[in-house]
Design an enzyme around this catalytic site. Structure first.
Site, mmCIF file in Angstrom:
data_model
loop_
_atom_site.group_PDB
_atom_site.id
_atom_site.type_symbol
_atom_site.label_atom_id
_atom_site.label_comp_id
_atom_site.label_asym_id
_atom_site.label_seq_id
_atom_site.Cartn_x
_atom_site.Cartn_y
_atom_site.Cartn_z
ATOM 1 N N GLU A 3 12.399 2.593 13.944
ATOM 2 C CA GLU A 3 11.508 3.663 13.477
ATOM 3 C C GLU A 3 10.246 3.643 14.326
ATOM 4 O OE1 GLU A 3 10.120 2.871 9.448
ATOM 5 O OE2 GLU A 3 10.148 0.716 9.851
ATOM 6 N N ARG A 60 -7.573 -20.513 -0.934
ATOM 7 C CA ARG A 60 -6.503 -20.339 0.059
ATOM 8 C C ARG A 60 -5.440 -21.438 -0.072
ATOM 9 N NH1 ARG A 60 -4.885 -21.699 5.161
ATOM 10 N NH2 ARG A 60 -3.911 -19.998 6.333
ATOM 11 N N LYS A 117 6.502 -2.021 1.892
ATOM 12 C CA LYS A 117 5.338 -1.400 2.555
ATOM 13 C C LYS A 117 4.128 -2.323 2.434
ATOM 14 C CE LYS A 117 3.282 3.183 3.187
ATOM 15 N NZ LYS A 117 3.430 3.217 4.638
ATOM 16 N N LEU A 130 11.264 1.235 6.893
ATOM 17 C CA LEU A 130 10.653 1.668 5.646
ATOM 18 C C LEU A 130 11.389 2.919 5.164
ATOM 19 C CD1 LEU A 130 8.194 1.233 3.696
ATOM 20 C CD2 LEU A 130 7.124 3.107 4.937
ATOM 21 N N TYR A 178 0.822 -1.206 0.000
ATOM 22 C CA TYR A 178 0.000 0.000 0.000
ATOM 23 C C TYR A 178 0.857 1.257 0.000
ATOM 24 C CZ TYR A 178 0.887 1.025 4.961
ATOM 25 O OH TYR A 178 1.480 1.344 6.150
ATOM 26 N N ARG A 212 8.017 3.888 -4.941
ATOM 27 C CA ARG A 212 8.107 2.926 -3.823
ATOM 28 C C ARG A 212 7.074 1.808 -3.989
ATOM 29 N NH1 ARG A 212 7.617 5.181 2.166
ATOM 30 N NH2 ARG A 212 5.457 5.406 1.537
HETATM 31 N N1 PDD Z 1 3.043 5.070 7.285
HETATM 32 N N2 PDD Z 1 7.766 3.919 8.755
HETATM 33 C C1 PDD Z 1 6.618 3.193 8.793
HETATM 34 C C2 PDD Z 1 6.641 1.875 9.461
HETATM 35 C C3 PDD Z 1 5.456 3.701 8.192
HETATM 36 O O1 PDD Z 1 4.328 2.967 8.214
HETATM 37 C C4 PDD Z 1 5.484 4.979 7.597
HETATM 38 C C5 PDD Z 1 4.284 5.583 6.917
HETATM 39 C C6 PDD Z 1 6.701 5.692 7.578
HETATM 40 C C7 PDD Z 1 6.836 7.033 6.925
HETATM 41 O O2 PDD Z 1 6.783 6.904 5.527
HETATM 42 P P1 PDD Z 1 6.282 8.100 4.605
HETATM 43 O O3 PDD Z 1 7.101 9.280 4.949
HETATM 44 O O4 PDD Z 1 6.522 7.600 3.237
HETATM 45 O O5 PDD Z 1 4.815 8.317 4.902
HETATM 46 C C8 PDD Z 1 7.821 5.122 8.159
HETATM 47 C C9 PDD Z 1 1.823 5.543 6.639
HETATM 48 C C10 PDD Z 1 1.630 7.006 6.730
HETATM 49 C C11 PDD Z 1 0.645 4.730 7.152
HETATM 50 O O6 PDD Z 1 0.822 3.532 7.262
HETATM 51 O O7 PDD Z 1 -0.427 5.281 7.379
#
Ligand code: PDD
Length: 284
Positions: free
Chosen positions: A180, A100, A147, A205, A33, A52
């Site tokens: 993170e 499945r 992601k 990520l 996503y 990405r």
């Molecule tokens: N999440 N690290 C993780 C684990 C994340 O899920 C996200 C973003 C980021 C920051 O990535 P970016 O700057 O590309 O948004 C870092 C999104 C916002 C979410 O899952 O809603």
């Protein structure tokens, strides 16, 4: 006004938007996503997010649902139908629907879903309020660079943070270093004024906001280093902050029981926040 979502070629009323119960996204989290910020009708760093997305799809051998040009048209159309000027756009691609079975099926059509949420415009004063974070063990899998929608560890961490009266949880690896946040990248400013964030690897990520902030730091001649830092170093840092597409940059004033700096958002972070706000204003 009805909220419209996109599901596999159809623009549908959000209340009835659904995918099949044997979609592999539902059964295996076999799905990736992206979340895009929309400011003044502009998709912030749209191409970087789509790059990405391509990478995530490639890493998991999920078929591209459509060309980038076609995807951009669908994105525009979802924003248009929902009259979104400020908000967040969520885009998900699953491997598709199949009986499945664990191995990836060879002949399968990916599922593509888009939803949008209306949000208030970026407001420096609101975003610059400091937040608290807690530290938790990083219990996620070893491909955090992809992601995927496998977000249970993040959901657990965020719930723990909420229960502790905090906004985010910073995850700590086996060496005592911060990886993170549950949905954001982690940054500190050392006592010497050096901006530090963990370097890219399969442990985190590669945040798009992170990438943009590093480009801004480079342009503004701000000293930065991509390296690991421990929880102890974070607690004794001069400043700390989190970054993501939905929260932008959030100054951190407390980690667990330790106040960061003087317990107020610091000048380095506020400057970066201001620069990021300007960057978004200039987006076209
Ligand atoms: N999440 N690290 C993780 C684990 C994340 O899920 C996200 C973003 C980021 C920051 O990535 P970016 O700057 O590309 O948004 C870092 C999104 C916002 C979410 O899952 O809603």
């Amino acid at each position: 006004m009805a909220r419209i979502s996109y599901v596999n070629g159809q623009y549908v009323d959000h209340r009835n938007a659904s995918v099949h119960i044997e979609d592999r996204g539902f059964q295996f989290a076999d799905s990736v996503y992206e979340v895009f910020a929309v400011q003044n009708s502009c998709l912030i760093d749209g191409d970087a997010h789509l790059d990405r997305l391509d990478r995530s799809l490639n890493e998991l051998s999920i078929t591209q649902p459509m060309s980038r040009a076609a995807l951009k048209l669908v994105i525009r159309e979802v924003l248009r139908r929902n009259h979104i000027t400020y908000g967040a756009l969520y885009l998900q691609v699953t491997r598709g629907q199949a009986d499945r079975d664990f191995p990836f099926p060879s002949d399968i059509t990916p599922t593509l879903v888009l939803t949008v949420k209306r949000l208030k415009p970026f407001d420096y004063n609101a975003v610059s309020q400091g937040i608290k974070v807690i530290s938790i063990d990083d219990i996620r899998w070893k491909r955090c660079d992809i992601k995927t929608v496998s977000l249970l560890a993040g959901a657990m961490g965020k719930t723990q943070a909420k229960q502790a009266g905090a906004y985010e949880a910073w995850q700590v690896d086996g060496e005592g270093c911060i990886t993170e946040g549950t949905s954001s990248n982690a940054w500190i400013v050392t006592q010497d004024g050096l901006l530090v964030t963990r370097s890219l690897s399969t442990d985190i990520l590669g945040g798009i906001t992170r990438k943009t902030l590093l480009a801004i730091a480079e342009k503004e001649n701000l000293k930065f280093e991509e390296r690991s830092f421990t929880l102890a170093e974070a607690k004794s840092a001069r400043e700390a902050f989190s970054s993501s597409s939905t929260v932008f940059i959030r100054p951190i004033i407390q980690i667990d029981d330790a106040k960061i700096g003087d317990g107020k958002p610091g000048p380095f972070c506020l400057n970066v926040l201001k620069l990021y706000g300007q960057y978004m204003e200039n987006c076209s």
